[in-house]
Design a protein around this motif. Sequence first.
Motif, mmCIF file in Angstrom:
data_model
loop_
_atom_site.group_PDB
_atom_site.id
_atom_site.type_symbol
_atom_site.label_atom_id
_atom_site.label_comp_id
_atom_site.label_asym_id
_atom_site.label_seq_id
_atom_site.Cartn_x
_atom_site.Cartn_y
_atom_site.Cartn_z
ATOM 1 N N ALA A 272 1.438 -1.279 -0.332
ATOM 2 C CA ALA A 272 -0.098 -0.357 -0.118
ATOM 3 C C ALA A 272 0.913 1.512 0.101
ATOM 4 C CB ALA A 272 -1.029 -0.002 1.021
ATOM 5 N N ASN A 273 1.889 1.448 0.638
ATOM 6 C CA ASN A 273 2.877 2.800 0.813
ATOM 7 C C ASN A 273 4.429 2.574 -0.222
ATOM 8 O OD1 ASN A 273 1.135 3.923 2.340
ATOM 9 N ND2 ASN A 273 1.619 2.998 4.347
ATOM 10 N N VAL A 274 4.944 2.895 -0.175
ATOM 11 C CA VAL A 274 6.252 3.346 -1.170
ATOM 12 C C VAL A 274 6.922 1.927 0.153
ATOM 13 C CG1 VAL A 274 8.473 3.916 -1.846
ATOM 14 C CG2 VAL A 274 5.869 4.908 -1.961
ATOM 15 N N PHE A 275 8.031 0.933 0.130
ATOM 16 C CA PHE A 275 8.395 0.041 1.287
ATOM 17 C C PHE A 275 9.425 0.796 1.763
ATOM 18 C CE2 PHE A 275 11.240 -3.018 2.898
ATOM 19 C CZ PHE A 275 10.284 -4.469 3.218
ATOM 20 N N GLY A 276 9.176 0.947 3.073
ATOM 21 C CA GLY A 276 10.122 1.864 4.751
ATOM 22 C C GLY A 276 9.089 3.237 4.832
ATOM 23 N N THR A 277 8.922 3.489 3.738
ATOM 24 C CA THR A 277 7.548 5.196 4.240
ATOM 25 C C THR A 277 6.252 4.971 4.444
ATOM 26 O OG1 THR A 277 6.919 5.075 1.656
ATOM 27 C CG2 THR A 277 9.539 5.704 2.269
ATOM 28 N N ALA A 278 5.720 6.194 4.968
ATOM 29 C CA ALA A 278 4.815 5.852 5.159
ATOM 30 C C ALA A 278 3.965 6.734 3.942
ATOM 31 C CB ALA A 278 4.089 6.741 6.267
ATOM 32 N N ARG A 279 4.519 6.769 2.359
ATOM 33 C CA ARG A 279 4.123 7.425 1.625
ATOM 34 C C ARG A 279 2.984 7.010 0.500
ATOM 35 N NH1 ARG A 279 8.603 9.239 0.998
ATOM 36 N NH2 ARG A 279 9.116 8.047 -0.591
ATOM 37 N N PRO A 280 2.362 6.581 0.390
ATOM 38 C CA PRO A 280 1.166 5.923 -0.135
ATOM 39 C C PRO A 280 1.794 5.490 -1.662
ATOM 40 C CG PRO A 280 -0.159 7.947 0.639
ATOM 41 C CD PRO A 280 1.020 7.808 0.516
ATOM 42 N N SER A 281 1.744 4.053 -1.965
ATOM 43 C CA SER A 281 2.233 3.777 -3.298
ATOM 44 C C SER A 281 0.926 4.234 -5.221
ATOM 45 C CB SER A 281 2.474 2.667 -3.930
ATOM 46 O OG SER A 281 2.423 1.842 -4.845
ATOM 47 N N ASP A 282 1.437 4.438 -5.684
ATOM 48 C CA ASP A 282 0.662 4.517 -7.072
ATOM 49 C C ASP A 282 -0.249 3.039 -7.476
ATOM 50 O OD1 ASP A 282 0.411 7.259 -6.644
ATOM 51 O OD2 ASP A 282 2.598 6.925 -8.867
ATOM 52 N N HIS A 283 0.534 2.037 -7.431
ATOM 53 C CA HIS A 283 -0.345 1.411 -7.721
ATOM 54 C C HIS A 283 -1.269 0.127 -7.108
ATOM 55 C CE1 HIS A 283 3.132 -0.638 -9.908
ATOM 56 N NE2 HIS A 283 3.798 -0.187 -9.182
ATOM 57 N N PRO A 284 -1.071 1.215 -5.714
ATOM 58 C CA PRO A 284 -3.503 0.409 -5.835
ATOM 59 C C PRO A 284 -4.139 1.158 -5.720
ATOM 60 C CG PRO A 284 -1.637 0.210 -3.755
ATOM 61 C CD PRO A 284 -1.035 0.595 -4.243
ATOM 62 N N ALA A 285 -3.893 2.343 -6.059
ATOM 63 C CA ALA A 285 -5.060 3.517 -6.721
ATOM 64 C C ALA A 285 -5.196 3.118 -8.307
ATOM 65 C CB ALA A 285 -4.826 5.116 -6.425
ATOM 66 N N GLY A 286 -4.947 1.674 -9.033
ATOM 67 C CA GLY A 286 -4.652 1.572 -10.659
ATOM 68 C C GLY A 286 -4.225 2.752 -11.283
ATOM 69 N N ARG A 287 -2.835 2.732 -10.869
ATOM 70 C CA ARG A 287 -2.213 4.685 -10.865
ATOM 71 C C ARG A 287 -0.396 3.969 -11.516
ATOM 72 N NH1 ARG A 287 -3.914 8.012 -7.108
ATOM 73 N NH2 ARG A 287 -1.803 8.350 -6.705
ATOM 74 N N ALA A 288 -0.846 2.990 -11.752
ATOM 75 C CA ALA A 288 1.659 2.566 -12.071
ATOM 76 C C ALA A 288 0.684 0.659 -12.444
ATOM 77 C CB ALA A 288 1.801 2.468 -10.999
ATOM 78 N N PHE A 289 1.776 1.116 -13.289
ATOM 79 C CA PHE A 289 1.992 -0.718 -12.931
ATOM 80 C C PHE A 289 3.911 -0.953 -13.365
ATOM 81 C CE2 PHE A 289 1.530 1.635 -17.345
ATOM 82 C CZ PHE A 289 3.181 0.984 -18.246
ATOM 83 N N ASP A 290 3.946 -2.132 -13.027
ATOM 84 C CA ASP A 290 5.478 -2.190 -13.374
ATOM 85 C C ASP A 290 5.329 -3.303 -14.504
ATOM 86 O OD1 ASP A 290 6.421 -1.464 -11.331
ATOM 87 O OD2 ASP A 290 5.972 -2.924 -9.691
ATOM 88 N N VAL A 291 7.092 -3.499 -15.090
ATOM 89 C CA VAL A 291 7.271 -4.108 -16.480
ATOM 90 C C VAL A 291 8.685 -4.802 -15.996
ATOM 91 C CG1 VAL A 291 8.104 -4.298 -18.603
ATOM 92 C CG2 VAL A 291 6.328 -2.612 -18.023
ATOM 93 N N TRP A 292 8.225 -6.609 -15.867
ATOM 94 C CA TRP A 292 9.956 -7.276 -15.709
ATOM 95 C C TRP A 292 10.251 -7.849 -17.027
ATOM 96 C CZ3 TRP A 292 10.870 -12.361 -16.393
ATOM 97 C CH2 TRP A 292 10.303 -13.438 -17.284
ATOM 98 N N ARG A 293 9.934 -7.528 -17.863
ATOM 99 C CA ARG A 293 10.718 -8.267 -18.891
ATOM 100 C C ARG A 293 10.480 -7.218 -20.516
ATOM 101 N NH1 ARG A 293 9.965 -14.761 -20.024
ATOM 102 N NH2 ARG A 293 7.632 -13.637 -20.945
ATOM 103 N N ILE A 294 11.155 -6.682 -21.766
ATOM 104 C CA ILE A 294 10.697 -5.939 -22.452
ATOM 105 C C ILE A 294 11.716 -7.157 -23.681
ATOM 106 C CG2 ILE A 294 11.774 -3.495 -23.608
ATOM 107 C CD1 ILE A 294 12.420 -2.508 -20.406
ATOM 108 N N ASP A 295 10.803 -6.989 -24.593
ATOM 109 C CA ASP A 295 11.104 -7.345 -25.362
ATOM 110 C C ASP A 295 11.657 -9.100 -25.469
ATOM 111 O OD1 ASP A 295 9.915 -5.913 -27.280
ATOM 112 O OD2 ASP A 295 12.000 -4.913 -27.865
ATOM 113 N N GLY A 296 10.822 -9.500 -24.484
ATOM 114 C CA GLY A 296 11.294 -11.328 -24.066
ATOM 115 C C GLY A 296 12.651 -10.946 -23.721
#
Length: 355
Positions: A272-296
Amino acid sequence: MVMRPPIRTKPSGGVGRRALLLGTALWCAAGATGCSQDTGPSPGSRTAPPAAGTRTAAGAAAASTSAPASAPSAKLPAPAPWRPGPGEIEPAVKLAAVRLVEALGTWPSGRGGPRNAAARAAALGISGPLAGRLAAQAGPLTPVADQAVVRVIDAQYGGIMPDTASVLIPYTQYTRTGSAVHEGGTTIDVRLERTGAGWAVTALRPGRPGPPAVPLGDSARAVLAQPRLELPPAAAADIRSGAVHEGVLRAMLRLADSYRVSVSVVRSGHPANVFGTARPSDHPAGRAFDVWRIDGRPVVDPATPRSLVSAFMRAAAAAGSYNVGGPVQLSGGNGVNQFFSDATHHDHVHIGFAG
């Protein structure tokens, strides 16, 4: 999510063959079927093809629920232990998290249920009381079924600090009940602490995407139909829920015009928060995504050209992201900290949007 100073962690240089064999042996002891001592690339490893667990236009399984799969013989896929690839900062953290997820979510015929799940956790060396608590927290990872196999798609950091960590694990789970085989899965946030004996799991926080939206917007439908966007079960369910920001959806589609994009996390399963902080993450609000692989090519792999990662990060900014993080610290940008890099984002590209 906003930039925070890099966490200085010493690269461990990989995991030795002995450690991998030990991890596999413990995983097998937890009750996996079809287990072997083969330490070659597995369908759940970073070098796996997209069909090993990601959703493409060919079909998608609902996260935390299950959909019938075509399997007249009622046989499940063989287990395929995930292994860290080259370039990992702390491979032992991910191995500890993944081995528990694999053990809890994989069992032979007739070995389901909370008591057996706790026994599989205990077989990894986890104390009895903690094993019971973790089994109780597993939720969708331990559905009612006669038999199950988990295949991990990826393991990325939700946060990494000197003595605490979050590992986000999107996975596909195949279950059999009677003669029916189903495919499902979600993303689970595994919390760990460093102890005198190494990294130990302390809590499990499985993602629980909401129900499908009716009707679903045009952009969401286009994302789900785009074959160049590879979505794990929870991410696909997030899109279907209608709770993902329009800017995220449009950016995904724009990036897919130029790249094959393997998404790891959207909303569900992210802290829910940026890890190690009290700042809300954009992810739970549906405002972010992460990418682990680009063009394979896995972002964490040192063999992946940094020019590819850098170009992708700049393309994400051009698609409207105000906050792009990854393994490369880029210069420029339209605002303060539009680009950032730290240990947490060594293994993926974060793409965030303002509300």
